[in-house]
Motif scaffolding. Structure first.
Motif, PDB file in Angstrom:
ATOM      1  N   ALA A  28      98.818  81.658  37.120  1.00 42.29           N
ATOM      2  CA  ALA A  28      98.109  81.202  38.331  1.00 42.29           C
ATOM      3  C   ALA A  28      99.023  81.298  39.550  1.00 42.29           C
ATOM      4  O   ALA A  28      98.623  81.773  40.625  1.00 42.29           O
ATOM      5  N   SER A  29     100.273  80.851  39.373  1.00 42.97           N
ATOM      6  CA  SER A  29     101.241  80.944  40.481  1.00 42.97           C
ATOM      7  C   SER A  29     101.506  82.394  40.841  1.00 42.97           C
ATOM      8  O   SER A  29     101.585  82.752  42.029  1.00 42.97           O
ATOM      9  N   ASP A  30     101.637  83.237  39.827  1.00 46.27           N
ATOM     10  CA  ASP A  30     101.950  84.648  40.066  1.00 46.27           C
ATOM     11  C   ASP A  30     100.804  85.372  40.763  1.00 46.27           C
ATOM     12  O   ASP A  30     101.035  86.290  41.569  1.00 46.27           O
ATOM     13  N   ILE A  31      99.572  84.994  40.458  1.00 44.74           N
ATOM     14  CA  ILE A  31      98.414  85.575  41.152  1.00 44.74           C
ATOM     15  C   ILE A  31      98.509  85.272  42.644  1.00 44.74           C
ATOM     16  O   ILE A  31      98.387  86.159  43.490  1.00 44.74           O
ATOM     17  N   ALA A  32      98.733  83.997  42.950  1.00 48.18           N
ATOM     18  CA  ALA A  32      98.815  83.585  44.360  1.00 48.18           C
ATOM     19  C   ALA A  32     100.019  84.209  45.049  1.00 48.18           C
ATOM     20  O   ALA A  32      99.934  84.634  46.213  1.00 48.18           O
ATOM     21  N   TYR A  33     101.144  84.299  44.332  1.00 47.96           N
ATOM     22  CA  TYR A  33     102.377  84.840  44.913  1.00 47.96           C
ATOM     23  C   TYR A  33     102.226  86.315  45.259  1.00 47.96           C
ATOM     24  O   TYR A  33     102.571  86.749  46.366  1.00 47.96           O
ATOM     25  N   HIS A  34     101.688  87.096  44.333  1.00 47.42           N
ATOM     26  CA  HIS A  34     101.546  88.534  44.597  1.00 47.42           C
ATOM     27  C   HIS A  34     100.476  88.799  45.659  1.00 47.42           C
ATOM     28  O   HIS A  34     100.611  89.725  46.466  1.00 47.42           O
ATOM     29  N   LYS A  35      99.454  87.979  45.689  1.00 43.76           N
ATOM     30  CA  LYS A  35      98.440  88.090  46.751  1.00 43.76           C
ATOM     31  C   LYS A  35      99.095  87.845  48.102  1.00 43.76           C
ATOM     32  O   LYS A  35      98.856  88.569  49.082  1.00 43.76           O
ATOM     33  N   GLU A  36      99.960  86.843  48.153  1.00 46.02           N
ATOM     34  CA  GLU A  36     100.659  86.486  49.384  1.00 46.02           C
ATOM     35  C   GLU A  36     101.604  87.605  49.838  1.00 46.02           C
ATOM     36  O   GLU A  36     101.767  87.851  51.038  1.00 46.02           O
ATOM     37  N   LYS A  37     102.215  88.292  48.876  1.00 43.30           N
ATOM     38  CA  LYS A  37     103.131  89.392  49.219  1.00 43.30           C
ATOM     39  C   LYS A  37     102.415  90.462  50.048  1.00 43.30           C
ATOM     40  O   LYS A  37     102.930  90.893  51.092  1.00 43.30           O
TER      41      LYS A  37
END
Length: 555
Positions: free
Chosen positions: A314-323
């Motif tokens: 879940a964190s990685d989804i949000a993090y890569h979206k933010e990138k």
């Protein structure tokens, strides 16, 4: 030079078409390559073979037609048709001499490229949990990620290097629990230390630091209050150590990004809600699942467990979206090889966000085996102690550590011999290459003392036409290929391409130096050779710099 050769072939093809000797004016993708053997020339083109279908002619006949339509050029000594239709070009020695001036003039920019055209690229690497010191594997990942960033920047990309701080979740609570239990031990309590807690001596050191800061009364705190405090203080202390160790290793990040900030800014929840609205996240048996299977993953993945806690995914989804929202055209993650199974789910989330799969790349770095004099070194113990990156850098130095980590493709495991990395002879790769730079500095200083040159740095060569020995021409040919190797390294994301190039250049220089004197009784020849070795020095420096390795003036 390859571009020039390609233009000559294309001009001859156009001329042949206009004369009716070729039936098509279409030009397929062709290659201009340096043959493996000198007997086959300096460059070879496969134009005839790749054109045979279009021209409906035998490749050899096409090659002969192309050669017959080529203009006579002073820098080309001869052209031959070989084998089934290769066109081999033999260049005059004088064709290579301008390379020396190019290096002297371009200096630190020689080998740089515009292939990236300013494309924004993020390279995220190391990103170790702040739960303990960096180990040897992190060191290899750091050397790879940092060098990839350097090489991409040199090749014309707009690069940002980033460290993702995993400062949220179960591992941080485990860290807090580990420190708290060691604190209770110091207070005289008998503790059964759980297997899933961190056991290294550094945990005891952290416990003492918490005690020093909070005082003995802290031991009376309730566990639910104490553990988060221990976790935060310990994680901050460890992160400070990680930053210090990486700085000593020559690694500096443009951005340190906190996982916790994704929760504080509500980005994780917003991403989950957005994908639920699109039907990409669905509920089943009380848990929330991402439809990663629709994007090529082997199965769908949980993002929120049925107990309401989010997963790392879940964190990685949000993090890569933010990138990508920050404007990066391309994202490169450097991971340990044990994360291989994680690639498809992240790729699925990237594609689901509207990006193309090729905008996300993962470099998987294989394991390091430490040796000492050829014998395996115990990497860790049951008590939780392990060989740290700091241990390696303290023993062999930053330069040797980085160069050894990059001596093989990260696709393969690496044997790192600590004793070899400390040797001061040609068996040690970093010494072998750095010594070229130092030796040339010594030669130039001697030449200045003897009045052959005014300064040890100059921007134009002298009497370059006197550079005619096979060793000199070979050395210039290798120098001329530096830019191509930079582009190859940037294209494949493999820093060891530069390592291999530097070893080849160092070998050619050592061979040349052992056979020919640079400073001779012939003043003009001496100045020509001084121009050549200065160009070697500059390219060695540029190549080492891409790998984050220094170029010493003396050794």
């Amino acid at each position: 030079m390859k571009t020039k050769i390609k233009q000559i072939v294309l001009a001859a093809a156009r001329k042949a078409f206009e004369k009716g000797e070729l039936s098509s004016d279409q030009v397929p993708e062709m290659e201009i390559e340096a043959p493996k053997h000198n007997s086959q020339g300096d460059f070879s083109s496969n134009f005839a073979m790749v054109s045979a279908g279009l021209q409906k002619m035998a490749p050899k006949k096409i090659a002969q037609t192309i050669v017959s339509n080529m203009e006579s050029l002073a820098f080309i000594e001869k052209i031959e048709v070989a084998g089934p239709g290769f066109i081999n070009f033999f260049l005059a020695d004088g064709a290579w001499h301008p390379v020396v001036d190019q290096i002297l003039e371009q200096d630190k920019r020689f080998g740089a490229s515009r292939m990236g055209r300013g494309q924004k690229v993020q390279v995220e690497f190391v990103s170790a949990n702040p739960t303990g010191p960096l180990h040897v594997g992190h060191g290899r990942g750091a050397a790879v990620g940092d060098s990839v960033g350097n090489i991409l920047a040199f090749a014309g990309f707009d690069v940002q290097k980033e460290y993702y701080i995993n400062d949220s979740g179960r591992q941080i609570r485990t860290l807090g629990t580990s420190v708290w239990l060691r604190l209770l031990e110091r207070g005289g309590k008998k503790i059964e230390f759980p297997d899933d807690c961190y056991k290294g001596e550094y945990i005891k050191d952290l416990a003492q630091k918490v005690l020093d800061k909070e005082g003995k009364d802290f031991l009376e705190q309730a566990e639910d209050t104490a553990i988060p405090i221990c976790a935060k203080l310990a994680a901050n202390e460890i992160l400070g150590g990680i930053k210090s160790d990486l700085a000593d290793f020559g690694v500096h990040f443009d951005q340190w990004f906190s996982e916790q900030s994704l929760f504080d800014s509500n980005r994780v929840q917003k991403a989950i809600e957005a994908y639920r609205a699109e039907g990409l996240i669905y509920e089943d048996e009380g848990a929330l699942w991402f439809r990663t299977e629709d994007f090529g993953d082997e199965k769908n993945r949980v993002v929120v467990r049925n107990n309401g806690l989010t997963t790392y995914f879940a964190s990685d989804i949000a993090y890569h979206k933010e990138k990508y929202e920050r404007g990066f055209d391309r994202v490169i993650d450097v991971w340990g090889a044990d994360h291989h199974g994680y690639i498809k789910r992240i790729d699925a989330s990237v594609v689901a966000s509207g990006r193309k799969s090729e905008q996300f790349e993962v470099i998987l770095v294989q394991l390091v085996n430490l040796l000492r004099g050829g014998n395996p070194v115990q990497m860790s113990t049951r008590s939780g102690e392990f060989v740290t990156l700091k241990d390696i850098v303290d023993e062999v130095g930053k330069d040797a550590a980085r160069f050894m980590f990059l001596s093989r493709s990260y696709d393969s495991g690496l044997e790192f011999d600590l004793e070899l990395a400390k040797e001061k002879n040609s068996d040690n790769p970093v010494y072998y290459v750095q010594y070229v730079h130092a030796r040339i500095t010594g030669i130039l200083l001697k030449a200045k003392e003897e009045g052959l040159i005014k300064e040890i740095e100059f921007q134009r060569g002298e009497h370059l036409g006197l550079l005619t020995t096979p060793e000199e021409i070979n050395l210039i040919k290798i120098l001329a290929g530096f830019g191509e190797q930079v582009e190859k390294s940037a294209d494949t994301l493999h820093p060891h391409v530069i390592f291999t190039y530097l070893m080849s250049l160092a070998s050619a220089f050592h061979g040349y130096y052992n056979k020919h004197k640079v400073i001779t009784e012939d003043i003009q020849l001496s100045r020509a050779r001084l121009s050549l070795v200065l160009s070697v020095k500059k390219v060695i420096r540029n190549g080492l710099g891409l790998l984050g390795v220094s170029a010493p003036e003396r050794m």
